[in-house]
Design a protein around this motif. Structure first.
Motif, PDB file in Angstrom:
ATOM      1  N   SER A  70       0.836  -1.209   0.000  1.00 36.35           N
ATOM      2  CA  SER A  70       0.000   0.000   0.000  1.00 36.35           C
ATOM      3  C   SER A  70       0.867   1.253   0.000  1.00 36.35           C
ATOM      4  O   SER A  70       0.557   2.230  -0.682  1.00 36.35           O
ATOM      5  CB  SER A  70      -0.920   0.013   1.221  1.00 36.35           C
ATOM      6  N   ILE A  71       1.957   1.208   0.761  1.00 40.15           N
ATOM      7  CA  ILE A  71       2.880   2.344   0.769  1.00 40.15           C
ATOM      8  C   ILE A  71       3.488   2.510  -0.626  1.00 40.15           C
ATOM      9  O   ILE A  71       3.650   3.625  -1.117  1.00 40.15           O
ATOM     10  CB  ILE A  71       3.973   2.153   1.843  1.00 40.15           C
ATOM     11  N   GLU A  73       2.130   1.857  -3.472  1.00 38.48           N
ATOM     12  CA  GLU A  73       1.158   2.504  -4.366  1.00 38.48           C
ATOM     13  C   GLU A  73       1.148   4.013  -4.155  1.00 38.48           C
ATOM     14  O   GLU A  73       1.042   4.779  -5.111  1.00 38.48           O
ATOM     15  CB  GLU A  73      -0.239   1.925  -4.128  1.00 38.48           C
ATOM     16  N   LEU A  74       1.289   4.437  -2.905  1.00 35.84           N
ATOM     17  CA  LEU A  74       1.261   5.868  -2.578  1.00 35.84           C
ATOM     18  C   LEU A  74       2.578   6.576  -2.883  1.00 35.84           C
ATOM     19  O   LEU A  74       2.623   7.807  -2.931  1.00 35.84           O
ATOM     20  CB  LEU A  74       0.920   6.053  -1.099  1.00 35.84           C
ATOM     21  N   SER A  75       3.646   5.795  -3.088  1.00 41.90           N
ATOM     22  CA  SER A  75       4.964   6.408  -3.266  1.00 41.90           C
ATOM     23  C   SER A  75       5.416   6.464  -4.725  1.00 41.90           C
ATOM     24  O   SER A  75       6.571   6.784  -4.998  1.00 41.90           O
ATOM     25  CB  SER A  75       6.006   5.662  -2.428  1.00 41.90           C
ATOM     26  N   GLY A  79       2.586  10.558  -6.499  1.00 43.00           N
ATOM     27  CA  GLY A  79       1.824  10.105  -5.330  1.00 43.00           C
ATOM     28  C   GLY A  79       2.125  10.936  -4.106  1.00 43.00           C
ATOM     29  O   GLY A  79       3.144  11.635  -4.015  1.00 43.00           O
ATOM     30  N   SER A  80       1.239  10.843  -3.123  1.00 41.08           N
ATOM     31  CA  SER A  80       1.377  11.663  -1.914  1.00 41.08           C
ATOM     32  C   SER A  80       2.602  11.295  -1.070  1.00 41.08           C
ATOM     33  O   SER A  80       3.059  12.101  -0.268  1.00 41.08           O
ATOM     34  CB  SER A  80       0.110  11.553  -1.065  1.00 41.08           C
ATOM     35  N   LEU A  81       3.142  10.099  -1.256  1.00 41.82           N
ATOM     36  CA  LEU A  81       4.324   9.679  -0.489  1.00 41.82           C
ATOM     37  C   LEU A  81       5.553   9.475  -1.377  1.00 41.82           C
ATOM     38  O   LEU A  81       6.485   8.765  -1.003  1.00 41.82           O
ATOM     39  CB  LEU A  81       4.024   8.379   0.273  1.00 41.82           C
ATOM     40  N   TYR A  82       5.560  10.122  -2.533  1.00 45.62           N
ATOM     41  CA  TYR A  82       6.678   9.962  -3.460  1.00 45.62           C
ATOM     42  C   TYR A  82       8.014  10.221  -2.762  1.00 45.62           C
ATOM     43  O   TYR A  82       8.173  11.202  -2.047  1.00 45.62           O
ATOM     44  CB  TYR A  82       6.504  10.915  -4.648  1.00 45.62           C
ATOM     45  N   THR A  93       9.140  -0.440  -0.153  1.00 46.86           N
ATOM     46  CA  THR A  93       7.759  -0.068  -0.470  1.00 46.86           C
ATOM     47  C   THR A  93       7.121  -0.971  -1.513  1.00 46.86           C
ATOM     48  O   THR A  93       6.369  -0.517  -2.360  1.00 46.86           O
ATOM     49  CB  THR A  93       7.705   1.407  -0.929  1.00 46.86           C
TER      50      THR A  93
END
Length: 132
Positions: A70-71, A73-75, A79-82, A93
């Protein structure tokens, strides 16, 4: 509250059984609620490079209390956690790290598995989680 060594060993045993069933060799790490290593096993013939990855997957899952996939996907770019993987001394990740919850839903640690495809890593980690 933290995972006990007894429960960590049960999880490792179940994860090893799954790894054998899918014909792969894994590194399996269990960390406590503070992301400290509680138990670890490197199956005979498992990749040496995956040792560090399994521990970092467990720590990553605990640091952020979510599956490492999941991390991931967000990174992704945009993404919000790039670029989050560059924090905390290096995170992993991609799938294979899962938080461990007690019967009250409180996170007491995490499991990290590495040594095969990310799909197999995640399946083996899930098998470890199911032992509780």
């Amino acid at each position: 509250m933290n995972i006990t060594l007894e429960n960590a060993e049960k999880m490792i045993s179940a994860a090893k059984e799954k790894a054998v069933a899918i014909n792969t060799k894994m590194n399996i790490a269990i960390v406590d609620a503070g992301a400290n290593l509680v138990a670890f096993v490197r199956m005979d013939g498992a990749w040496l490079g995956s040792l560090d990855i399994s521990i970092k997957k467990a720590k990553t899952a605990r640091f952020f209390d979510m599956n490492t996939g999941s991390i991931g996907e967000l990174s992704q770019p945009g993404g919000s956690l790039y670029n989050i993987e560059h924090s905390n001394g290096g995170l992993i990740t991609f799938p294979g790290g899962i938080p461990i919850k007690n019967s009250n839903g409180e996170i007491i640690g995490a499991i990290g598995v590495s040594g095969s495809t990310v799909e197999n890593d995640h399946a083996v980690a899930e098998a470890g989680i199911s032992a509780l």
